[in-house]
Design a protein around this motif. Structure first.
Motif, short mmCIF file in Angstrom:
data_model
loop_
_atom_site.label_atom_id
_atom_site.label_comp_id
_atom_site.label_asym_id
_atom_site.label_seq_id
_atom_site.Cartn_x
_atom_site.Cartn_y
_atom_site.Cartn_z
N CYS A 213 10.35 -11.88 -2.91
CA CYS A 213 9.71 -12.06 -1.60
C CYS A 213 8.37 -11.33 -1.51
O CYS A 213 8.19 -10.27 -2.12
CB CYS A 213 10.62 -11.53 -0.49
SG CYS A 213 12.20 -12.38 -0.35
N HIS B 289 8.54 -13.26 3.03
CA HIS B 289 8.75 -14.67 2.75
C HIS B 289 9.28 -14.88 1.33
O HIS B 289 8.66 -14.41 0.37
CB HIS B 289 7.44 -15.44 2.91
CG HIS B 289 6.92 -15.46 4.31
ND1 HIS B 289 7.32 -16.38 5.24
CD2 HIS B 289 6.03 -14.63 4.95
CE1 HIS B 289 6.72 -16.14 6.39
NE2 HIS B 289 5.94 -15.09 6.25
N PRO B 290 10.41 -15.59 1.17
CA PRO B 290 10.90 -15.92 -0.18
C PRO B 290 9.88 -16.80 -0.90
O PRO B 290 9.53 -17.87 -0.41
CB PRO B 290 12.20 -16.67 0.09
CG PRO B 290 12.63 -16.23 1.45
CD PRO B 290 11.35 -16.04 2.22
N ALA C 49 17.98 -16.23 0.81
CA ALA C 49 16.60 -16.11 0.30
C ALA C 49 16.35 -16.93 -0.96
O ALA C 49 15.35 -17.65 -1.07
CB ALA C 49 16.27 -14.64 0.05
N ALA D 183 13.97 -20.34 -1.29
CA ALA D 183 12.83 -20.44 -2.21
C ALA D 183 12.91 -21.71 -3.06
O ALA D 183 11.91 -22.40 -3.27
CB ALA D 183 12.77 -19.21 -3.11
N THR E 150 12.63 -15.54 7.40
CA THR E 150 12.04 -14.43 6.65
C THR E 150 13.10 -13.36 6.38
O THR E 150 14.19 -13.37 6.95
CB THR E 150 10.87 -13.80 7.42
OG1 THR E 150 11.31 -13.41 8.74
CG2 THR E 150 9.71 -14.77 7.55
N CYS E 151 12.73 -12.44 5.49
CA CYS E 151 13.65 -11.37 5.05
C CYS E 151 13.09 -9.99 5.40
O CYS E 151 11.93 -9.85 5.80
CB CYS E 151 13.84 -11.44 3.54
SG CYS E 151 14.60 -12.96 2.97
#
Length: 270
Positions: A105, A109-110, A213, A217, A235-236
């Protein structure tokens, strides 16, 4: 020669899968974590191997079992998100629908991810260079092919969770005129969308960031989207939320995702 990020992540996943299968083929003792979810020797050993592989990058790793043990790193702008054994319930049921998930990430964002299903040898990965799928042959990957979503394909197929169904799912299927629902465990749901075998995955129950995640992706690299309830990409890195996701929708296109999201919001407000 140094490995590319994708190669490093794939090798880490393959090494973890070997340990998982070793445990899978003998009696397994499941323990209960504080949140009530199960954990096994396979989860713990697989995570240790993945952490060892990723250590060479010097980047922080947000990993499920480490978090459960209270080891939460300062993430910064670049980090990995790892679920060493996604679908532990499926692992214990011995239905083969469990995966190794590793994501890279940037700023939450992945960007890149790998999803590997140890029981079948299926492996999916994606990033800036596109999305791909293949099958393990020992430590090598064979039958590699590019992945692309099937946006606009009819009739519409929806992916549901085998272990986490929701009462609103049936109504959503009726509203969107879904012809068929496909049940599968773990992050394989994202991969079904990425390879064009389904178009929609609405999630009505909580998940953790390490559950989503890597699959996110892969799906994004194949042309799909994963949107949160705010209509923005998932998001992460949300420590304040315990690294939990709210409802979300994964889809083969943004148009389909937003249509499904509007219906999901209606259910949420009901």
């Amino acid at each position: 020669m140094s490995l590319s990020l994708a190669e490093l992540m794939n090798r880490a996943a393959i090494a973890a899968a070997e340990v998982i299968l070793e445990v899978y083929h003998r009696p397994v003792l499941a323990m209960e974590k504080p949140d009530g979810s199960p954990v096994t020797e396979a989860d713990q050993r697989a995570e240790a191997i993945i952490l060892e592989h990723l250590a060479a990058t010097g980047l922080p790793v947000l990993a499920e079992e480490s978090v459960a043990a209270g080891r939460i790193p300062e993430l910064g702008t670049r980090y990995f998100v790892v679920d060493p054994l996604d679908g532990t319930k499926e692992f214990l049921k011995r239905n083969g629908e469990f995966t190794v998930n590793i994501a890279y990430c940037e700023n939450g964002h992945p960007i890149s991810g790998v999803v590997l299903a140890p029981a079948t040898g299926e492996i999916y990965w994606g990033g800036p260079d596109g999305a791909f799928g293949g099958r393990l042959a020992g430590d090598a990957i064979e039958a590699v092919a590019p992945l692309r979503v099937a946006a606009g394909k009819q009739p519409l197929r929806i992916v549901a969770s085998r272990s986490h169904g929701h009462a609103a799912l049936a109504e959503l299927c009726d509203t969107l005129e879904v012809a068929e629902d496909v049940s599968v465990g773990s992050s394989l749901k994202f991969c079904l969308l990425a390879k064009g075998e389904a178009q929609l995955y609405p999630r009505f129950t909580p998940t953790s960031e390490w559950d989503t995640a890597a699959g996110q992706a892969v799906l994004q690299a194949a042309g799909g989207v994963v949107l949160g309830m705010d209509g923005l990409p998932l998001t992460c890195g949300h420590r304040e939320d315990g690294f939990l996701n709210a409802w979300f929708v994964a889809a083969a296109s943004e148009k389909l995702a937003l249509r499904a999201l509007a219906e999901m919001l209606r259910f949420a407000d009901a």
